[in-house]
Design a protein around this motif. Structure first.
Motif, PDB file in Angstrom:
ATOM      1  N   VAL A   1      28.150 -27.335  25.043  1.00 38.58           N
ATOM      2  CA  VAL A   1      28.689 -25.997  24.804  1.00 38.58           C
ATOM      3  C   VAL A   1      28.461 -25.139  26.039  1.00 38.58           C
ATOM      4  O   VAL A   1      27.381 -25.154  26.636  1.00 38.58           O
ATOM      5  CB  VAL A   1      28.023 -25.347  23.569  1.00 38.58           C
ATOM      6  CG1 VAL A   1      28.554 -23.932  23.359  1.00 38.58           C
ATOM      7  CG2 VAL A   1      28.242 -26.189  22.333  1.00 38.58           C
ATOM      8  N   ASP A   2      29.477 -24.375  26.421  1.00 40.15           N
ATOM      9  CA  ASP A   2      29.389 -23.458  27.557  1.00 40.15           C
ATOM     10  C   ASP A   2      28.810 -22.138  27.051  1.00 40.15           C
ATOM     11  O   ASP A   2      29.458 -21.388  26.322  1.00 40.15           O
ATOM     12  CB  ASP A   2      30.787 -23.240  28.151  1.00 40.15           C
ATOM     13  CG  ASP A   2      30.767 -22.288  29.333  1.00 40.15           C
ATOM     14  OD1 ASP A   2      29.658 -21.866  29.741  1.00 40.15           O
ATOM     15  OD2 ASP A   2      31.849 -21.955  29.844  1.00 40.15           O
ATOM     16  N   LEU A   3      27.563 -21.849  27.433  1.00 42.84           N
ATOM     17  CA  LEU A   3      26.896 -20.632  26.943  1.00 42.84           C
ATOM     18  C   LEU A   3      27.458 -19.360  27.563  1.00 42.84           C
ATOM     19  O   LEU A   3      27.132 -18.263  27.115  1.00 42.84           O
ATOM     20  CB  LEU A   3      25.386 -20.717  27.208  1.00 42.84           C
ATOM     21  CG  LEU A   3      24.657 -21.850  26.465  1.00 42.84           C
ATOM     22  CD1 LEU A   3      23.166 -21.804  26.752  1.00 42.84           C
ATOM     23  CD2 LEU A   3      24.915 -21.776  24.972  1.00 42.84           C
TER      24      LEU A   3
ATOM     25  N   ASP B   1      32.045 -16.833  22.691  1.00 47.52           N
ATOM     26  CA  ASP B   1      31.384 -17.096  21.407  1.00 47.52           C
ATOM     27  C   ASP B   1      30.925 -18.547  21.353  1.00 47.52           C
ATOM     28  O   ASP B   1      31.586 -19.402  20.763  1.00 47.52           O
ATOM     29  CB  ASP B   1      32.345 -16.801  20.258  1.00 47.52           C
ATOM     30  CG  ASP B   1      31.641 -16.748  18.905  1.00 47.52           C
ATOM     31  OD1 ASP B   1      30.482 -17.190  18.837  1.00 47.52           O
ATOM     32  OD2 ASP B   1      32.260 -16.251  17.946  1.00 47.52           O
ATOM     33  N   PRO B   2      29.769 -18.866  21.967  1.00 48.04           N
ATOM     34  CA  PRO B   2      29.284 -20.249  22.003  1.00 48.04           C
ATOM     35  C   PRO B   2      29.084 -20.838  20.606  1.00 48.04           C
ATOM     36  O   PRO B   2      29.340 -22.026  20.382  1.00 48.04           O
ATOM     37  CB  PRO B   2      27.966 -20.156  22.758  1.00 48.04           C
ATOM     38  CG  PRO B   2      28.073 -18.902  23.561  1.00 48.04           C
ATOM     39  CD  PRO B   2      28.896 -17.961  22.739  1.00 48.04           C
ATOM     40  N   ALA B   3      28.627 -20.020  19.664  1.00 47.80           N
ATOM     41  CA  ALA B   3      28.368 -20.537  18.300  1.00 47.80           C
ATOM     42  C   ALA B   3      29.685 -20.998  17.659  1.00 47.80           C
ATOM     43  O   ALA B   3      29.733 -22.044  17.004  1.00 47.80           O
ATOM     44  CB  ALA B   3      27.718 -19.468  17.445  1.00 47.80           C
TER      45      ALA B   3
ATOM     46  N   ASP C   1      30.850 -24.781  16.385  1.00 43.89           N
ATOM     47  CA  ASP C   1      31.424 -25.032  15.057  1.00 43.89           C
ATOM     48  C   ASP C   1      32.753 -25.779  15.177  1.00 43.89           C
ATOM     49  O   ASP C   1      33.065 -26.676  14.384  1.00 43.89           O
ATOM     50  CB  ASP C   1      31.631 -23.720  14.299  1.00 43.89           C
ATOM     51  CG  ASP C   1      30.310 -23.110  13.840  1.00 43.89           C
ATOM     52  OD1 ASP C   1      29.316 -23.856  13.773  1.00 43.89           O
ATOM     53  OD2 ASP C   1      30.281 -21.906  13.554  1.00 43.89           O
ATOM     54  N   THR C   2      33.567 -25.396  16.163  1.00 46.24           N
ATOM     55  CA  THR C   2      34.859 -26.054  16.373  1.00 46.24           C
ATOM     56  C   THR C   2      34.688 -27.536  16.670  1.00 46.24           C
ATOM     57  O   THR C   2      35.372 -28.387  16.102  1.00 46.24           O
ATOM     58  CB  THR C   2      35.639 -25.387  17.510  1.00 46.24           C
ATOM     59  OG1 THR C   2      35.911 -24.030  17.173  1.00 46.24           O
ATOM     60  CG2 THR C   2      36.956 -26.100  17.794  1.00 46.24           C
TER      61      THR C   2
END
Length: 257
Positions: free
Chosen positions: A242-244, A248-250, A254-255
Motif C-alpha cells: 500500500v502506498d501510504l 486514502d491508504p486504508a 480494502d480494495t
C-alpha cells in the motif's frame, strides 16, 4: 515480446511402424519362410519443466506438436527403430489440462510428463507362424499415436507474492529486495507481466514475485482484470503493498483485499 501465460495446443504422438511381411530368400533356399520384423514404436510427446523458460510464448507460434513415427520392420527379422520422442521444455510451474481435467502440474527443474504416447509397432509375419499356418504372408499395421488437445497455464513458482494497486510501489520494492530490474514508471499498469527476483536474508534465500496491479472492479474485467492472480496461487505468503502517500491508504487496502 508479449507475455503469454495460457495457450491451447494440439499434440500428436508418432504412429507405430508397420510390421514386415517379407519372406526369406537365400541362395539354395528359395522357400526360406517368413522373416519379417516388427515395426518400431512411435515417439512420445514429453513436456519437461525448466527455469530457463519464462512464459508460453513459443507455443503461441507452434501450436501443433508432432513426434516422429516408428520405422517399419524389415526382412531378416529386423525390427524397425523407435520414433524419436519430442521433448518440449515448458516454464517451471506449468499446469497441463486435457478434456478430462488436470493432466499434470510441472513444478521443479526437470519434472516431466508424457502428454501423448506413441502408437505400438505392428508385428511382423514371423510372429504369426503356427502349426496351422507355417507361412503367414501378412503382418500388422502400426497403431496411431495419441492425438490430444491440451490447455497450458503458467502459474509462477515463488515464495512471496507482492500484490497491490498500480503504482503502489511493488516493482520498486522488488528492486530493493532483490537484484531484479523491473520497469518502473509513474503511470498505471507499468507492470504488465509478473517479475521475479531472489532475496537473501542471511543464509535464507526466497523468490519474490511482483504481480501486475489490481484496480477496483478487476473481478469484472476492469483494467487488466484479475487473471494474473493465478501467479500467486503457489506463494507461501502474500505481501499487500500500500502506498501510504495516497489520499486514502486504508481504502486502497480494502480494495486489494
Amino acid at each position: 515480446m508479449t507475455f503469454v501465460d495460457e495457450v491451447d495446443v494440439e499434440v500428436l504422438a508418432g504412429r507405430g511402424g508397420d510390421g514386415s511381411a517379407a519372406m526369406g530368400s537365400e541362395p539354395y533356399k528359395p522357400k526360406g519362410g517368413p522373416d519379417g520384423g516388427d515395426g518400431g514404436r512411435g515417439g512420445d510427446v514429453v513436456f519437461r519443466a525448466t527455469r530457463n523458460v519464462h512464459d508460453l510464448a513459443w507455443f503461441a507460434d507452434n501450436p501443433h506438436l508432432k513426434a516422429e513415427p516408428g520405422k517399419p520392420g524389415a526382412r531378416a527379422r529386423r525390427d524397425g527403430a523407435k520414433g524419436k520422442d519430442l521433448i518440449i521444455t515448458v516454464p517451471d510451474g506449468t499446469v497441463v489440462f486435457d478434456e478430462q481435467g488436470l493432466l499434470a502440474d510441472l513444478v521443479g527443474e526437470g519434472s516431466e510428463t508424457v502428454v501423448a504416447r506413441g502408437g505400438r509397432g505392428g508385428r511382423g509375419n514371423v510372429r504369426f507362424v503356427s502349426a496351422k499356418n507355417r507361412v503367414p504372408k501378412t503382418a500388422e499395421a502400426g497403431e496411431e499415436g495419441d492425438d490430444r488437445r491440451l490447455r497450458l497455464e503458467l502459474r509462477t513458482v515463488a515464495d512471496v507474492g507482492l500484490v497491490g494497486l498500480p503504482n503502489a510501489g511493488k516493482s520498486t520494492l522488488l528492486s530493493r529486495l532483490t537484484a531484479a530490474t523491473p520497469k518502473i514508471a509513474d503511470y498505471p499498469f507499468t507492470t504488465l507481466t509478473p517479475n521475479l527476483g531472489v532475496a537473501e536474508a542471511g543464509e535464507e534465500r526466497f523468490v519474490v514475485a511482483d504481480i501486475p496491479g489490481l484496480v477496483e472492479g478487476a473481478h469484472r474485467g476492469k483494467g487488466l482484470g484479475h487473471r494474473f492472480l493465478r501467479h500467486v496461487t503457489r506463494c507461501r505468503a502474500l505481501v499487500l503493498v500500500v502506498d501510504l502517500s495516497s489520499s486514502d491508504p486504508a481504502a486502497d487496502l480494502d480494495t486489494v483485499r
